[in-house]
Design a protein around this motif. Structure first.
Motif, short mmCIF file in Angstrom:
data_model
loop_
_atom_site.label_atom_id
_atom_site.label_comp_id
_atom_site.label_asym_id
_atom_site.label_seq_id
_atom_site.Cartn_x
_atom_site.Cartn_y
_atom_site.Cartn_z
N ALA A 327 0.87 -1.19 0.00
CA ALA A 327 0.00 0.00 0.00
C ALA A 327 0.90 1.23 0.00
O ALA A 327 1.66 1.44 0.94
N THR A 328 0.79 2.02 -1.07
CA THR A 328 1.63 3.22 -1.14
C THR A 328 0.81 4.47 -0.83
O THR A 328 1.34 5.57 -0.74
N HIS A 329 -0.52 4.30 -0.70
CA HIS A 329 -1.39 5.47 -0.53
C HIS A 329 -1.53 5.89 0.93
O HIS A 329 -2.11 6.94 1.20
N THR A 330 -1.06 5.09 1.86
CA THR A 330 -1.33 5.41 3.26
C THR A 330 -0.08 5.96 3.95
O THR A 330 1.05 5.58 3.63
N MET A 331 -0.31 6.83 4.94
CA MET A 331 0.84 7.38 5.66
C MET A 331 1.18 6.50 6.88
O MET A 331 2.16 6.73 7.56
N GLY A 332 0.34 5.49 7.13
CA GLY A 332 0.61 4.62 8.27
C GLY A 332 1.43 3.41 7.87
O GLY A 332 1.55 3.08 6.69
N PHE A 441 12.28 -13.90 12.16
CA PHE A 441 11.45 -14.84 11.38
C PHE A 441 10.04 -14.28 11.11
O PHE A 441 9.19 -14.98 10.58
N VAL A 442 9.80 -13.02 11.50
CA VAL A 442 8.48 -12.41 11.25
C VAL A 442 8.66 -11.21 10.32
O VAL A 442 9.53 -10.37 10.51
N GLU A 443 7.82 -11.18 9.28
CA GLU A 443 7.80 -10.01 8.37
C GLU A 443 6.39 -9.45 8.37
O GLU A 443 5.42 -10.21 8.46
N VAL A 444 6.27 -8.14 8.29
CA VAL A 444 4.94 -7.54 8.21
C VAL A 444 4.93 -6.42 7.18
O VAL A 444 5.87 -5.63 7.10
N TYR A 445 3.88 -6.42 6.36
CA TYR A 445 3.75 -5.43 5.28
C TYR A 445 2.33 -4.88 5.27
O TYR A 445 1.37 -5.63 5.52
N ARG A 446 2.22 -3.60 4.95
CA ARG A 446 0.87 -3.02 4.75
C ARG A 446 0.57 -3.14 3.26
O ARG A 446 1.34 -2.64 2.43
N ILE A 447 -0.53 -3.79 2.93
CA ILE A 447 -0.78 -4.16 1.53
C ILE A 447 -2.19 -3.78 1.07
O ILE A 447 -3.08 -3.54 1.87
N ARG A 448 -2.35 -3.79 -0.28
CA ARG A 448 -3.68 -3.59 -0.87
C ARG A 448 -4.23 -4.91 -1.40
O ARG A 448 -5.42 -5.13 -1.42
#
Ligand SMILES: Nc1ncnc2c1ncn2[C@@H]1O[C@H](COP(=O)(O)OP(=O)(O)OP(=O)(O)O)[C@@H](O)[C@H]1O
Length: 540
Positions: A327-332, A441-448
């Motif tokens: 997600a590139t649209h969010t500032m969070g 071992f944990v990855e987190v991404y904000r996605i659409r």
């Protein structure tokens, strides 16, 4: 208070005289000459928190009170209003004001009624679905004893449907005249909410000519709001959008006409629509816990602990490919510590920016987004997409504490294969203050959007043949593993979903709830101490 005063009178409350003022901002009462020992006393209720006004029936006992003997006739009205009892927990309180004559009393009742009617976001007609088998089978009792009297006090008319089978609410919503209602209420758990949500979204798309099976079709947002009266064994969606599982609080959110937009994610396999979710889509650990707990329903609520412990010990991991569009649209971002609160600015701004981005993508028809997709191949203990924090009483900060309710994004959490001890450390961090994403071992991404394909499916077009042919394949590089199956199940908002390949897309603010998100603690502190502490609901 606003400058346009509608009414200002000296009225009696609890046998003391108060200067009472009503304007469009709300009701305020204060002591004209405060007794020095008590100091100045002043109370106010904003218009948005006034529930109802009624003429008060005066009984013999009340009319014989000393102060009232001075008045030739006795007239009074009672104002019902919302009061914050403790963080996130609301109650209906009442204050009875006595007037010197009937004309003044009627004037006050009329003005208060007009003020309440000016609150156009409040529902007048509701369609209520009750699952009589939810949780401890108390849905009907909870509705009749705690909710219905409040709806009637607020002059809300209702049509009640007690469901007779699974999907009853969903099927019913495909044919009812939605224009007859200002909202839909579900009394039950997350499963019941899911039924209503699927019914409402499906109906809205059908009425708008949108094919839900088309994963690229932009979905039409639903106008009708949904209210959740928690009565299930799991009420996570209510908890994450209101902050508490309390039927009275939820009823008051509905009555006061709150509105909380909510993102919904769709799950497809190729050109087939599978399900929607608003909270969690989990593969691996959370899918296996759900599947196992469903097989042990006879155990009651203890089945979740049992299945969780068993799944933890089995320590299965699953191989596959995850690809996602960030997600590139969010500032969070998932680790910024900015949790979603009432009137969230991150959600508002993200929605605006997403609309601009989608317009840009549409204008540049054929715009190639392929190079923006990230691909991760691996062995996973858990793949979780959290559309919201997924906070619940067991894990008050949730799977992704900074995920937002309405920003058009989900947080994709990938837990790679690790030791049991490390996985336990990861799970424990959901219950304390430490950052659960701070592990290698944990990855987190904000996605659409995201796609998942299991290893078996990549190897073959026919998953069933593959399961037979490659039985135990994933155990081969882990001799201690006692795994007897090769694929996991998806936990889709608490419902199982079997699919070795899926495509997920977040639909920004597709539905609205009668809620206002999580109020900051300051709201509770601001709440005035009240003159009377008689709870309306307490008398029911
Ligand atoms: N009358 C009914 N008989 C059987 N099932 C029903 C009935 N009404 C609704 N259902 C189904 O029951 C499922 C679970 O409902 P709900 O979430 O309200 O209860 P719950 O006790 O919290 O469930 P769970 O234990 O599965 O979380 C829903 O999917 C719904 O379709």
């Amino acid at each position: 208070m606003g400058d346009r005063i509608r009414l200002s009178s000296s009225l009696l409350l609890e046998q003391r005289a108060w200067q009472v003022i009503l304007d469009r901002e709300g009701l305020e009462w204060s002591q004209p000459q405060p007794p020095s020992a008590r100091g100045e006393e002043s109370f106010s209720v904003p218009t948005s928190e006034i529930i109802a006004v009624e003429e008060t029936e005066i009984d013999e006992k009340q009319s014989n009170r000393r102060k009232w003997r001075k008045m030739s006739k006795r007239h009074a009205f009672t104002v019902y209003y919302m009061k914050r009892k403790r963080p996130h927990c609301w109650r209906c309180k009442e204050a009875t004001f006595w007037c010197v004559d009937e004309q003044l009393c009627n004037q006050w009742i009329q003005a208060l009624k007009e003020l309440i009617d000016s609150q156009t976001s409040r529902p007048k007609r509701l369609l209520v679905y009750i699952n009589p088998f939810s949780g401890k089978k108390q849905g009907q009792r909870i509705y009749e004893q705690k909710v219905a009297p409040l709806f009637s006090l607020a002059s809300i008319s209702t049509e009640v449907v007690v469901t007779e089978h699974a999907n009853h609410a969903k099927d019913n919503l495909s044919e009812v005249n939605l224009a007859n209602y200002d909202g839909i209420v579900c009394v039950g758990g997350d499963g019941m909410f899911s039924d209503v949500m699927h019914g409402l979204i499906g109906r809205t798309q059908k009425d708008s000519g949108v094919d839900q099976n088309d994963p690229t079709a932009p979905l039409v947002p639903c106008k009708t709001r949904i209210g959740i009266i928690p009565a299930g064994s799991t009420d996570c969606i209510c908890y994450a959008t209101v902050g508490i599982n309390d039927p009275v609080t939820s009823a008051l959110h509905i009555i006061l006409g709150d509105s909380q937009p909510l993102d919904v994610s769709s799950v497809h396999r190729n050109k087939t629509f599978l399900k929607y979710f608003v909270s969690l889509l989990g593969y691996g650990f959370y899918g296996d816990v759900l599947k196992d707990s469903e097989e042990k329903r006879w155990m009651g609520s203890v089945r979740y602990d049992f299945a969780g412990f068993k799944t933890f010990l089995s320590h299965h991991y699953y191989e596959g490919t995850v690809s996602f569009l960030p997600a590139t649209h969010t500032m969070g971002c998932p680790r910024d510590g900015r949790s979603c609160k009432t009137k969230c600015r991150v959600c508002k701004q993200s929605k605006r920016q997403l609309e601009q981005l989608q317009k840009f993508e549409k204008d540049r028809h054929g715009y190639d987004r392929r190079n923006q997709w990230h691909v991760i191949r691996g062995k996973f203990l858990a793949i979780n997409a959290a559309n919201m924090s997924c906070a619940c009483p067991r894990s008050p900060k949730g799977l992704s504490p900074s995920a937002h309710l309405a920003d058009g994004c989900a947080d994709l959490i990938l837990v790679h294969k690790c030791s049991r001890f490390n996985f336990l450390r990861y799970l424990i961090r959901h219950t304390n203050e430490d950052d659960q994403f701070n592990f290698t071992f944990v990855e987190v991404y904000r996605i659409r959007k995201f796609h998942f394909t299991s290893q078996q499916l990549e190897d073959s077009d026919d998953i069933h043949n593959m399961q037979k042919k490659h039985f135990g394949r994933f155990c081969s590089d882990q001799p201690t593993c006692c795994c007897t199956f090769s694929g996991s199940t998806w936990n889709c908002d608490g419902e199982t979903l079997e699919s070795p390949a899926i495509q997920v897309e977040v639909h920004c603010q597709l539905i609205k709830l009668f809620a206002r998100g999580i109020e900051p603690p300051s709201k509770y502190e601001e709440s005035p101490s009240m003159v009377q502490d008689r709870s309306y609901v307490g008398r029911l």
